[in-house]
Design a protein around this motif. Structure first.
Motif, PDB file in Angstrom:
ATOM      1  N   PRO A 127       0.716  -1.184   0.154  1.00  0.00           N
ATOM      2  CA  PRO A 127       0.108  -0.049  -0.040  1.00  0.00           C
ATOM      3  C   PRO A 127       0.857   1.263   0.048  1.00  0.00           C
ATOM      4  O   PRO A 127       0.605   2.245  -0.672  1.00  0.00           O
ATOM      5  N   THR A 128       1.918   1.194   0.721  1.00  0.00           N
ATOM      6  CA  THR A 128       2.721   2.644   0.867  1.00  0.00           C
ATOM      7  C   THR A 128       3.393   3.001  -0.636  1.00  0.00           C
ATOM      8  O   THR A 128       3.410   3.943  -0.996  1.00  0.00           O
ATOM      9  N   SER A 129       3.740   1.692  -1.345  1.00  0.00           N
ATOM     10  CA  SER A 129       4.394   2.079  -2.574  1.00  0.00           C
ATOM     11  C   SER A 129       3.285   2.665  -3.693  1.00  0.00           C
ATOM     12  O   SER A 129       3.400   3.313  -4.622  1.00  0.00           O
ATOM     13  N   LEU A 130       2.328   1.987  -3.456  1.00  0.00           N
ATOM     14  CA  LEU A 130       0.793   2.247  -4.398  1.00  0.00           C
ATOM     15  C   LEU A 130       0.479   3.637  -3.993  1.00  0.00           C
ATOM     16  O   LEU A 130      -0.040   4.447  -4.869  1.00  0.00           O
ATOM     17  N   ALA A 178       7.446  11.761 -17.890  1.00  0.00           N
ATOM     18  CA  ALA A 178       8.551  11.186 -18.836  1.00  0.00           C
ATOM     19  C   ALA A 178      10.045  11.011 -17.877  1.00  0.00           C
ATOM     20  O   ALA A 178      10.572   9.873 -17.857  1.00  0.00           O
ATOM     21  N   ASP A 179      10.203  12.038 -17.119  1.00  0.00           N
ATOM     22  CA  ASP A 179      11.529  12.000 -16.319  1.00  0.00           C
ATOM     23  C   ASP A 179      11.229  11.948 -15.041  1.00  0.00           C
ATOM     24  O   ASP A 179      11.147  12.961 -14.113  1.00  0.00           O
ATOM     25  N   ALA A 180      10.589  10.629 -14.480  1.00  0.00           N
ATOM     26  CA  ALA A 180      10.303  10.691 -13.216  1.00  0.00           C
ATOM     27  C   ALA A 180      11.021   9.285 -12.882  1.00  0.00           C
ATOM     28  O   ALA A 180      11.292   8.637 -13.422  1.00  0.00           O
ATOM     29  N   GLY A 181      11.112   9.337 -11.389  1.00  0.00           N
ATOM     30  CA  GLY A 181      11.787   8.114 -10.849  1.00  0.00           C
ATOM     31  C   GLY A 181      10.922   7.779  -9.546  1.00  0.00           C
ATOM     32  O   GLY A 181      10.359   8.668  -8.800  1.00  0.00           O
ATOM     33  N   SER A 182      11.153   6.559  -8.719  1.00  0.00           N
ATOM     34  CA  SER A 182      10.707   6.285  -7.584  1.00  0.00           C
ATOM     35  C   SER A 182      11.138   5.429  -6.805  1.00  0.00           C
ATOM     36  O   SER A 182      11.931   4.641  -7.380  1.00  0.00           O
ATOM     37  N   ALA A 183      10.934   5.413  -5.690  1.00  0.00           N
ATOM     38  CA  ALA A 183      11.870   4.459  -4.692  1.00  0.00           C
ATOM     39  C   ALA A 183      10.840   4.187  -3.281  1.00  0.00           C
ATOM     40  O   ALA A 183       9.853   4.842  -3.154  1.00  0.00           O
ATOM     41  N   PHE A 184      11.549   2.925  -2.999  1.00  0.00           N
ATOM     42  CA  PHE A 184      10.763   2.579  -1.879  1.00  0.00           C
ATOM     43  C   PHE A 184      11.877   1.980  -0.879  1.00  0.00           C
ATOM     44  O   PHE A 184      12.678   1.343  -1.206  1.00  0.00           O
ATOM     45  N   LYS A 185      11.793   2.415   0.491  1.00  0.00           N
ATOM     46  CA  LYS A 185      12.805   1.877   1.261  1.00  0.00           C
ATOM     47  C   LYS A 185      12.040   1.385   2.783  1.00  0.00           C
ATOM     48  O   LYS A 185      10.983   2.084   3.170  1.00  0.00           O
ATOM     49  N   LYS A 186      12.571   0.318   3.568  1.00  0.00           N
ATOM     50  CA  LYS A 186      11.891   0.362   4.844  1.00  0.00           C
ATOM     51  C   LYS A 186      13.065  -0.105   5.961  1.00  0.00           C
ATOM     52  O   LYS A 186      13.935  -0.732   5.624  1.00  0.00           O
ATOM     53  N   HIS A 198       7.827  -2.428  15.087  1.00  0.00           N
ATOM     54  CA  HIS A 198       9.104  -2.361  14.672  1.00  0.00           C
ATOM     55  C   HIS A 198       9.481  -2.135  13.330  1.00  0.00           C
ATOM     56  O   HIS A 198      10.229  -2.670  12.644  1.00  0.00           O
ATOM     57  N   LYS A 199       8.708  -1.325  12.592  1.00  0.00           N
ATOM     58  CA  LYS A 199       9.044  -1.117  11.329  1.00  0.00           C
ATOM     59  C   LYS A 199       8.517   0.280  10.892  1.00  0.00           C
ATOM     60  O   LYS A 199       7.646   0.737  11.386  1.00  0.00           O
ATOM     61  N   ILE A 200       9.162   0.915   9.777  1.00  0.00           N
ATOM     62  CA  ILE A 200       8.561   1.766   9.081  1.00  0.00           C
ATOM     63  C   ILE A 200       9.183   1.820   7.748  1.00  0.00           C
ATOM     64  O   ILE A 200      10.152   1.350   7.399  1.00  0.00           O
ATOM     65  N   ASN A 201       8.147   2.152   6.816  1.00  0.00           N
ATOM     66  CA  ASN A 201       8.262   2.113   5.641  1.00  0.00           C
ATOM     67  C   ASN A 201       8.115   3.286   4.898  1.00  0.00           C
ATOM     68  O   ASN A 201       7.365   4.384   5.182  1.00  0.00           O
ATOM     69  N   ALA A 202       8.935   3.783   3.661  1.00  0.00           N
ATOM     70  CA  ALA A 202       8.371   5.085   3.136  1.00  0.00           C
ATOM     71  C   ALA A 202       8.683   4.867   1.553  1.00  0.00           C
ATOM     72  O   ALA A 202       9.318   3.899   1.168  1.00  0.00           O
ATOM     73  N   ILE A 222       4.970   8.159   3.948  1.00  0.00           N
ATOM     74  CA  ILE A 222       5.552   7.086   5.104  1.00  0.00           C
ATOM     75  C   ILE A 222       4.278   6.196   5.700  1.00  0.00           C
ATOM     76  O   ILE A 222       3.144   6.630   5.878  1.00  0.00           O
ATOM     77  N   GLY A 223       4.633   5.268   5.564  1.00  0.00           N
ATOM     78  CA  GLY A 223       4.137   3.964   6.270  1.00  0.00           C
ATOM     79  C   GLY A 223       4.255   3.181   7.450  1.00  0.00           C
ATOM     80  O   GLY A 223       5.139   3.466   7.722  1.00  0.00           O
ATOM     81  N   SER A 224       3.110   2.452   7.992  1.00  0.00           N
ATOM     82  CA  SER A 224       3.403   1.806   9.238  1.00  0.00           C
ATOM     83  C   SER A 224       3.789   2.684  10.584  1.00  0.00           C
ATOM     84  O   SER A 224       4.445   2.583  11.288  1.00  0.00           O
ATOM     85  N   VAL A 225       3.095   3.743  10.204  1.00  0.00           N
ATOM     86  CA  VAL A 225       3.230   4.867  11.605  1.00  0.00           C
ATOM     87  C   VAL A 225       1.832   5.083  11.807  1.00  0.00           C
ATOM     88  O   VAL A 225       1.613   5.958  12.957  1.00  0.00           O
ATOM     89  N   GLY A 226       0.531   4.326  11.654  1.00  0.00           N
ATOM     90  CA  GLY A 226      -0.639   4.454  12.082  1.00  0.00           C
ATOM     91  C   GLY A 226      -1.336   3.329  11.213  1.00  0.00           C
ATOM     92  O   GLY A 226      -0.934   2.601  10.911  1.00  0.00           O
ATOM     93  N   ALA A 227      -2.656   3.889  11.115  1.00  0.00           N
ATOM     94  CA  ALA A 227      -3.690   2.845  10.721  1.00  0.00           C
ATOM     95  C   ALA A 227      -3.603   2.996   9.112  1.00  0.00           C
ATOM     96  O   ALA A 227      -3.626   1.883   8.660  1.00  0.00           O
ATOM     97  N   LYS A 228      -2.818   3.886   8.452  1.00  0.00           N
ATOM     98  CA  LYS A 228      -2.572   3.904   7.183  1.00  0.00           C
ATOM     99  C   LYS A 228      -1.553   4.777   6.948  1.00  0.00           C
ATOM    100  O   LYS A 228      -1.073   5.500   7.503  1.00  0.00           O
ATOM    101  N   PRO A 229      -1.250   4.382   5.589  1.00  0.00           N
ATOM    102  CA  PRO A 229       0.089   4.900   5.104  1.00  0.00           C
ATOM    103  C   PRO A 229      -0.059   6.756   5.192  1.00  0.00           C
ATOM    104  O   PRO A 229      -1.344   7.103   4.929  1.00  0.00           O
TER     105      PRO A 229
END
Lengths: 306, 164
Positions: A127-130, A178-186, A198-202, A222-229
């Motif tokens: 969900p966070t990445s979407l 066209a000139d766009a990028g995306s990233a996910f980390k946790k 014990h987790k945070i994702n972004a 930012i995800g995993s910090v509450g009920a939803k991203p």
């Protein structure tokens, strides 16, 4: 520890109408891959009298990924199908990274993306990445369809905006600029006490102008910090129009760390988690922008796309 | 409730068992069909000891309802050995490298490694680490397991080149 699942009835209808009719009854629930559902049933957290499998329903297995028309997949599409697709990796990198880091990797072969979203578990990654890709959820009740931006899909802890007799039929992810990028980390398994979260994702999406100097559009989640991203709208507005550089990302990350009140039970944990949020936000923005910069001319992809 | 006869295609043989909808695949394989090589450990999809291949891809049989795995091609660790009793190169490599100690994770490791080598016959060390990332071993420290998988990969490729 409940080791045994309480008995239930298992039905496999072949049309959406039939499935929704069966699932509308009290104690019934739609079932796709079943990863989350089987686990929480075995733990005794939930109990259903009837599971309605949608895996035999026609018309829910569609999958299309096109760099210019977007990514679209039905409710039966397993995560593995997205993981293996070259365009998902190239154009929806945040989603791809979230899938790659799923643990255990077996889940890719078992679960569906829509199921992952609909279980609405606050610490899930997809969900966070979407959110970063601004996905649109298509909800059907058998007769009509409605579309809902993913930002409005979650209404509370483990609760979605789905009404009784409705289901998510497919998800549409718009194509990036066209000139766009995306990233996910946790950051995860950095647990200090058993009841800390014990987790945070972004995840982030950054679009640059044609010269790759100025940020024209950005999403920071930012995800995993509450009920939803949580989308950091303030950081997104600040980023828009700024020149793409470390200073801009640092500033946005600072805003993110202040904007989010991480779910926690002890003050010192909150401090650590805020710092994690700052670091993750900075890193995903840097990574997304670096991907946006390093992308070659999209016209070169055109022959591959058709 | 709703008992029924489930038919499972396990290791190329069709096996039937009386199942109920709430039964997990791992329990049916172990207790109804009697193939106890597949282990049930955490039963929550964390450890990978229950890994079996469904349609060639590793899944956690402890999170799969048996009813959904009917009529699909299932492979368990018992199916690795050749019909004449010769061990699969992976199994032989696990023995040669002493890659199992208590052995509880071994069945899952072997199945994940099988799927990995079928998709990628010449894996690097990183590929193996990634391929086995869903399987937990608390004895060996993984080095010998990864060594064994790399060794088996080499032997399988070499054997294929001899026959070709």
């Amino acid at each position: 520890m409940g080791r045994v699942i309480q008995p239930f009835e298992f039905v496999e209808p072949s049309t959406i109408d039939e499935a929704l009719g069966l699932a509308a009854a009290e104690g019934s629930r739609l079932f796709a891959g079943g990863c989350e559902l089987v686990l929480s049933m075995r733990r005794g957290e939930v109990r259903y009298r009837r599971l309605v499998s949608i895996m035999g329903v026609g018309g829910l297995g569609g999958f299309r990924a096109h760099p210019k028309h977007g990514l679209e997949f039905g409710a039966q599409v397993k995560i593995r199908q997205l993981a293996n697709h070259i365009w998902v990796g190239k154009r929806w990198a945040a989603l791809h990274e979230a899938i790659e880091q799923l643990h255990p990797p077996h889940i890719m072969n078992m679960g569906t993306v829509v199921g992952n979203l609909c279980s609405a578990v606050p610490y899930y990654d997809l969900p966070t990445s979407l959110y970063a890709h601004r996905a649109v959820i298509r909800i059907g009740d058998g007769r009509s369809d409605r579309e809902l931006p993913i930002d409005d899909f979650y209404i509370g802890p483990r609760m979605t905006a789905l009404g009784r007799g409705e289901m998510v039929t497919s998800i549409f992810v718009p194509p990036p600029l066209a000139d766009a990028g995306s990233a996910f980390k946790k950051i995860y398994k950095a647990r200090r006490r058993s009841n800390d979260l014990h987790k945070i994702n972004a995840a982030a999406y950054v679009a640059l102008d044609a010269d790759k100097e100025t940020i024209v559009d950005a999403t920071l989640v930012i995800g995993s910090v509450g009920a939803k991203p949580v989308r950091i709208a303030k950081a997104e507005t600040v980023l828009r129009g700024q020149s793409a550089g470390h200073a801009a990302y640092e500033a946005a990350a600072e805003i993110a760390a202040k904007a989010v009140e991480p779910m926690t039970d002890a003050a010192w944990v909150e401090e650590i988690r805020s710092e994690w949020i700052r670091l993750l936000a900075r890193d995903v923005l840097e990574q997304a922008a670096s991907r946006a910069r390093s992308r070659h001319d999209p016209a070169e992809d055109a022959h591959l796309a058709f | 409730m709703a008992r029924q006869i489930g038919s499972f295609k396990i290791n190329g043989r069709v096996r039937e068992a009386i199942i109920e909808p709430q039964m997990l695949l791992v329990d049916v394989i172990r207790e109804k069909i009697g193939l106890t090589g597949t282990k049930r450990a955490c039963a929550s999809g964390n450890c990978g000891a229950c890994t079996v291949l469904v349609e060639g891809l590793p899944v956690c049989s402890c999170l799969t309802l048996a009813i959904t795995a009917q009529n699909k091609d299932i492979r368990t660790v018992e199916g690795l050995r050749a019909a004449d009793g010769e061990l699969h190169p992976l199994q032989q490599a696990f023995i040669d490298h002493c890659a199992s100690q208590c052995g509880f994770c071994t069945a899952g490791m072997l199945m994940s490694a099988t799927a990995l080598l079928e998709a990628n016959p010449r894996p690097t060390r990183d590929d193996v680490n990634r391929g086995l990332s869903g399987n937990v071993c608390r004895c060996t420290g993984y080095v010998k397991i990864v060594d064994a998988v790399l060794d088996a990969a080499q032997k399988i490729v070499a054997a294929r080149e001899v026959t070709a």
